[in-house]
Design a protein around this motif. Sequence first.
Motif, PDB file in Angstrom:
ATOM      1  N   LYS A   1      17.883  33.194  67.888  1.00  0.00           N
ATOM      2  CA  LYS A   1      17.518  32.675  66.380  1.00  0.00           C
ATOM      3  C   LYS A   1      16.647  33.817  65.829  1.00  0.00           C
ATOM      4  N   ASN A   2      16.514  33.787  64.405  1.00  0.00           N
ATOM      5  CA  ASN A   2      15.909  34.881  63.570  1.00  0.00           C
ATOM      6  C   ASN A   2      14.368  34.227  63.460  1.00  0.00           C
ATOM      7  N   PHE A   3      13.409  34.541  64.521  1.00  0.00           N
ATOM      8  CA  PHE A   3      11.963  34.292  64.398  1.00  0.00           C
ATOM      9  C   PHE A   3      11.337  35.419  63.775  1.00  0.00           C
ATOM     10  N   PRO A   4      10.181  35.203  63.256  1.00  0.00           N
ATOM     11  CA  PRO A   4       9.395  36.317  62.774  1.00  0.00           C
ATOM     12  C   PRO A   4       8.769  37.086  63.621  1.00  0.00           C
ATOM     13  N   VAL A   5       9.148  38.536  63.593  1.00  0.00           N
ATOM     14  CA  VAL A   5       8.483  39.717  64.168  1.00  0.00           C
ATOM     15  C   VAL A   5       7.323  40.074  63.075  1.00  0.00           C
ATOM     16  N   ILE A   6       6.051  40.034  63.507  1.00  0.00           N
ATOM     17  CA  ILE A   6       4.797  40.513  62.633  1.00  0.00           C
ATOM     18  C   ILE A   6       4.144  41.416  63.471  1.00  0.00           C
ATOM     19  N   VAL A   7       3.958  42.762  62.720  1.00  0.00           N
ATOM     20  CA  VAL A   7       3.752  44.169  63.470  1.00  0.00           C
ATOM     21  C   VAL A   7       2.157  44.029  62.861  1.00  0.00           C
ATOM     22  N   MET A   8       0.983  43.856  63.747  1.00  0.00           N
ATOM     23  CA  MET A   8      -0.233  44.151  63.116  1.00  0.00           C
ATOM     24  C   MET A   8      -0.880  45.567  63.659  1.00  0.00           C
TER      25      MET A   8
END
Length: 185
Positions: free
Chosen positions: A107-114
């Motif tokens: 599923k298209n879950f969020p990928v957050i790049v910090m």
Amino acid sequence: YQLARQMGAAIAKLGFTVMTGGGPGIMEAANRGAKDAGGRSVGCNIELPFEQSHNRYLDKWVTMDYFFVRKVLLLKYSYGFIIMPGGFGTIDEMFEALTLIQTNKIKNFPVIVMGLDYWKPMRPILDQMISNGTISATDLDLMLFTDSVEEAIEHLQHRSVIEFGLRQHCLPRRSSFLGEQGLDS
């Protein structure tokens, strides 16, 4: 370290368990943040000949020999990925998640790049991939680049909690689903 600790606390306050690779440094910071906020903290630790053992901020952990096993566990039990500065393992896990999302295998879950300064050199590589036609421009929509804990949490709230219809609830403290070890096992 401070950004990861703040993010771990914010994720825990949102009702999620914080799951990391279970090791020191930034992984420890996220687990520590979860504990600071009274949240749950889990580690998928790798047995290495040097440097890594599980950190002290974990409620539960499982130790394995291979990185691919950790990758499967992180993907299977996640509703979002927060990517902090890291090495080959971090890049491998990030691109595996993006590839599986892009190809609709998960599923298209969020990928957050910090850690914007750290990841800044990656942007020209992604732009080159778009120019070469190996990814599409819309594939960049799979990622959010930010150093704002508030923006990351808002994105996680929208893309995981609302999109997947998640509700906060308390999980039993003594559940064991992977043979993990912990303080209350």
